[in-house]
Each structure stands twice: as C-alpha cells, then as structure tokens.
Design an enzyme around this catalytic site. Structure first.
Site, mmCIF file in Angstrom:
data_model
loop_
_atom_site.group_PDB
_atom_site.id
_atom_site.type_symbol
_atom_site.label_atom_id
_atom_site.label_comp_id
_atom_site.label_asym_id
_atom_site.label_seq_id
_atom_site.Cartn_x
_atom_site.Cartn_y
_atom_site.Cartn_z
ATOM 1 N N GLY A 36 12.645 -12.994 96.136
ATOM 2 C CA GLY A 36 12.111 -11.631 96.391
ATOM 3 C C GLY A 36 13.094 -10.592 96.220
ATOM 4 O O GLY A 36 13.405 -9.607 97.187
ATOM 5 N N ALA A 37 13.767 -10.645 95.291
ATOM 6 C CA ALA A 37 14.646 -9.491 94.607
ATOM 7 C C ALA A 37 14.398 -8.243 94.098
ATOM 8 O O ALA A 37 15.014 -7.449 93.711
ATOM 9 C CB ALA A 37 16.034 -10.241 93.966
ATOM 10 N N GLY A 51 12.988 -3.892 98.299
ATOM 11 C CA GLY A 51 13.371 -3.981 99.857
ATOM 12 C C GLY A 51 14.740 -4.688 99.830
ATOM 13 O O GLY A 51 15.646 -4.398 99.088
ATOM 14 N N GLY A 88 15.593 -7.776 99.407
ATOM 15 C CA GLY A 88 15.862 -8.626 98.380
ATOM 16 C C GLY A 88 16.784 -7.773 97.412
ATOM 17 O O GLY A 88 17.628 -8.232 96.573
ATOM 18 N N SER A 109 12.551 -14.660 110.512
ATOM 19 C CA SER A 109 11.994 -13.583 111.226
ATOM 20 C C SER A 109 12.116 -13.655 112.665
ATOM 21 O O SER A 109 12.056 -14.483 113.180
ATOM 22 C CB SER A 109 10.678 -13.355 110.712
ATOM 23 N N TYR A 146 1.862 -16.401 110.573
ATOM 24 C CA TYR A 146 2.933 -16.060 110.090
ATOM 25 C C TYR A 146 4.384 -16.613 110.786
ATOM 26 O O TYR A 146 5.303 -17.020 110.381
ATOM 27 C CB TYR A 146 3.258 -14.476 110.035
#
Length: 316
Positions: free
Chosen positions: A22-23, A26, A28, A151, A176
């Site tokens: 996820g880089a 955001g 990441g 999270s 989630y």
C-alpha cells in the site's frame, strides 16, 4: 488551533531491504519515503503500475538517491500474492523490514476477492497472511521486523466465526473490524511462533489513529462514488489540529514499530493522544479483542483459506 510538530527519528537503514504494501499513496507513501530517506532499499508492490510509477517519482523528487522499485501485487488475489513471493524468492535476497500497510475499508455493498472471500477479510488479512508465508524464508534470512498495520477499529468488535465471509447480513464496519482483529491476532501469533521456533523474526502491530487518509474517500473500485461524511469531518478536524493526526503523523507508529532499535515484538504501537486518535507514536495497551485466545484458530483457518502452510519443520 496551531498544530504542534510531531515526528520521530528514523535510524540509519543503509544495507536494509524493506517492503511496504500500500505504498503508492497516503500513509504507505509517507512510510516508503521515510524508509528510503533513511537509506533502505524499498520495494513497493502495487496493483496500479501507473500510480506506482508516480509514487516512485515523488519519492525520488524528495530523496534523489533513493533506491526504490516496483513489483506487482493485488492482495485480493492469492495467485498474485503467490507470484510476488515466487519473484522475490527467486531474487534470493533477505528482507529486513516488512510493513503490512495496505487495506480496504467499508465497501457499502458486500464484495469478494478473486478467490471468493469477503473483500476486507480477504485483502486486509488473508492476502497479508499469504504474503508473509510466501516471504518467510527471506524474512528469516534477514531476521526481519514485521509490522502489521491494524486499526483503531480493532479495539471493539469480534470475529464472526459462524459467517467469516459475511454472506448473511453484511455490515461493512463490522466486517472491517473483523478483518483488523484477525490481522492483529495473526501478527501477535507470528511473533509467538517465531520465538518458539527460533525463526528470528520480530512481529509487532501498529495503528495510525485517525487521519484523513484515502480509506473513507471516494473509491469507485469499492463501490463508493463520493467521499463519506466521516472523511469530510476527519479532514476538517485534522486541518484544525483537533484531536486527530495528519497523514504524515499517522505513518509514525508503523515507522517506530518497524525501525526503532528498541521496538518490541508482540506489542501494539499507536498515537499517544486522547483516545489514541492522534499524537506522537508510543507503545500502548493492546486492544482487548487482540488479547483473546483466538490467535491459533485464526492462524489455522487462514492456512486453510489461503492454502498457505507454515510448518516449523519445513523452515529449519
């Protein structure tokens, strides 16, 4: 309200090889940029090559001597996860840092992965579980630090064992939370097994608090055509320095957990502010749903669902 400066010192990472999921945007992207600036070679596995190339260009604009490269990865496809593992094992170079950061949040309607799993459970947890399994020889060779991004949603909720795929009565937020609880239990169990079997891996957890990331923003690919009211409120509070963090400060707990010489395995790092919503990164109390005895069950179910087996005797 004036926002006070919050930052962390990243140690020299020269000679280290890091992978961040996820880089491409955001948190990441912030994480990848900071690792590259500290001297690490950073691997950025992405689903969208064009977006990934833009992210690499952005990193190099800030860190001209950065060593960064793209690989292909779609965490919602176990075949894609397996292919990345095969590619990196063929390169036969140790991994020293793995930050499992990518995720998807609250599609308004139930969606599934390429393998038929509920999208959040399949992407946030199962995809990363299979990734760690595929990379385990390289992580062991590098005596790696593995940091899994959970999270604040993992501080409440449960695992819906009777319907892991939420085929009956889908609820996006509860699904989630389940994905992040399972993911956190996996991260803690990975550290326990590493200690017991002598794998040399240190596994811990981080969470970013609350910040204006893209998770709740308009994302047509998950069925969200416009920003949610929640993300609009988060942006407003963050911009005013009220309670919440920024994208930059939200990245700090993962960076602390993954790089600090004294960061420990089997613990959770997150913001120190009120309600752990924002503030400087610290080790803090592990969320109660992550203190259950479900970790072994999560591991076993995940092995079955991903067809990923991590027996100790095959790793020695």
């Amino acid at each position: 309200m004036a926002r006070r400066t919050i930052d962390s010192t990243i140690p020299d990472l020269s000679g280290k090889r890091a992978l961040v999921t996820g880089a491409s945007d955001g948190m990441g992207l912030v994480i990848a940029t900071r690792l590259a600036a500290a001297g690490a070679e950073v691997i950025m596995p992405v689903r969208n090559r064009r977006k990934g190339e833009a992210a690499v260009a952005g990193i190099r604009a800030k860190v001209p001597d950065a060593t960064v490269s793209l690989r292909d990865l779609d965490l919602s496809s176990l075949a894609s996860v397996a292919a990345l593992g095969e590619t990196l094992r063929a390169e036969d170079r140790p991994l020293h840092i793995l930050i499992n950061n990518a995720g998807v949040m609250t599609p308004p309607q139930r969606q599934t992965t390429a393998d038929g799993h509920e999208l959040q459970f399949g992407t946030n947890h199962l995809g990363h579980f299979a990734l760690v399994g595929g990379l385990l020889p390289l992580l062991r060779a590098g005596r790696a630090r593995v940091t899994s991004q959970v999270s604040i949603a993992a501080r409440s909720g449960t695992i819906n064992w009777d319907d892991l795929g939420w085929e009956r009565g889908y609820h996006g937020q509860r699904a989630y939370s389940q994905s992040k609880i399972a993911f956190g239990l996996f991260g803690l169990e990975l550290d326990r097994r590493s200690r017991a079997e002598g794998w040399g891996i240190t596994s811990n957890l981080s969470h970013p608090g609350v910040a204006p990331t893209s998770l709740l923003a308009a994302r047509p690919e998950v069925g969200r055509s416009k920003d949610t009211p929640q993300v609009r409120l988060i942006r407003a509070l963050s911009a005013r320095g009220i309670l919440l963090g920024t994208v930059e400060t939200a990245a700090l707990p993962a960076l602390l957990a993954a790089t600090a010489p004294d960061a420990k395995g089997g613990v959770l790092y997150g913001p120190a502010g009120l309600g752990n919503l924002g503030g400087p990164p610290v080790e803090h109390r592990t969320f109660s749903p992550l203190l259950t005895e479900d970790a072994v069950r999560v591991w076993q179910v995940s092995q079955r669902l991903t067809r990923t087996t991590i027996p100790a005797d095959s790793l020695t």
